[in-house]
Design a protein around this motif. Sequence first.
Motif, PDB file in Angstrom:
ATOM      1  N   THR A 194      38.943  42.136  26.761  1.00  0.00           N
ATOM      2  CA  THR A 194      39.691  41.143  27.537  1.00  0.00           C
ATOM      3  C   THR A 194      41.110  41.617  27.818  1.00  0.00           C
ATOM      4  OG1 THR A 194      40.376  39.930  25.546  1.00  0.00           O
ATOM      5  CG2 THR A 194      38.336  39.218  26.626  1.00  0.00           C
ATOM      6  N   LEU A 199      42.207  40.515  31.435  1.00  0.00           N
ATOM      7  CA  LEU A 199      41.848  39.102  31.495  1.00  0.00           C
ATOM      8  C   LEU A 199      42.803  38.246  30.675  1.00  0.00           C
ATOM      9  CD1 LEU A 199      37.968  39.378  31.253  1.00  0.00           C
ATOM     10  CD2 LEU A 199      39.339  38.840  33.275  1.00  0.00           C
ATOM     11  N   SER A 218      33.926  35.398  31.188  1.00  0.00           N
ATOM     12  CA  SER A 218      34.907  36.051  32.060  1.00  0.00           C
ATOM     13  C   SER A 218      34.655  37.544  32.143  1.00  0.00           C
ATOM     14  CB  SER A 218      36.325  35.786  31.539  1.00  0.00           C
ATOM     15  OG  SER A 218      36.635  34.412  31.557  1.00  0.00           O
TER      16      SER A 218
END
Length: 246
Positions: A194, A199, A218
């Motif tokens: 991430t 992200l 995600s």
Amino acid sequence: MYSVIIVPPACAEPDEQIRIATGERLAFGRAQADGGLTIAHEGVPRVAGDITAHRNFWLLSNLSEDQTYVVENPEGAGEHVKVGPGRLDAPVPFEFARVVLPAAGDLLSFDVWAPRHSFRSVERHGLSGSLTSPAFTLDRTKRYFAVLTALCEPRLRGEPHAPLPAVEQLVERLRPVWPTVSRTAVYWNIDYLTVKLRLRPGPDTAEPGPRVNGKKESLVSLALRFDLVREDDLVVLAAHAPEVCQ
């Protein structure tokens, strides 16, 4: 030359496929004359729509009065095109597509292939100046890439709405290529991804606030949308693949 192939519902033989050339139009619905695609269901309009071939893509017209049609990309990350009632000649860019028709409580579908997609070389020759920085940098030999591939696997195998695997399932899936894998290691790699894929900010720059949820969703959405993980990458999960390294 034929540019679009329509695969009717429950098509079992190549001879049952319908091929149309650029400029040709194929009507579909519950009651079609010879040459059209008949979908025998009481919830499908007698004249439901038509498909027009146009070289390496095709156009969909929705001739129903009140139903939206959805064109899915079975090879993608849930990408789809919605074609509302009365819309004419909506362009569909997918090489492989599935047309989904809502019909009296059922979802009926048929496939459309546009196999004449063409590509040019993306190599740059003779251009001066600095190189373009890559959008994403992933090392396919690292454990984080194996974790990302295992997360994407259900949807890469043709189930665009499949639930994502739980951490326990990821551990079992990764064990053939990562014998010492653990829940903690999988969680760490998900957190690492991430940050690596931007992200969320890194620990040195993150501001205080609520915990970010939906990290797996995600990651998978980003990876499949931009082809960071492809079906060919599933080889990293094969039992005979070399052990992934950190």
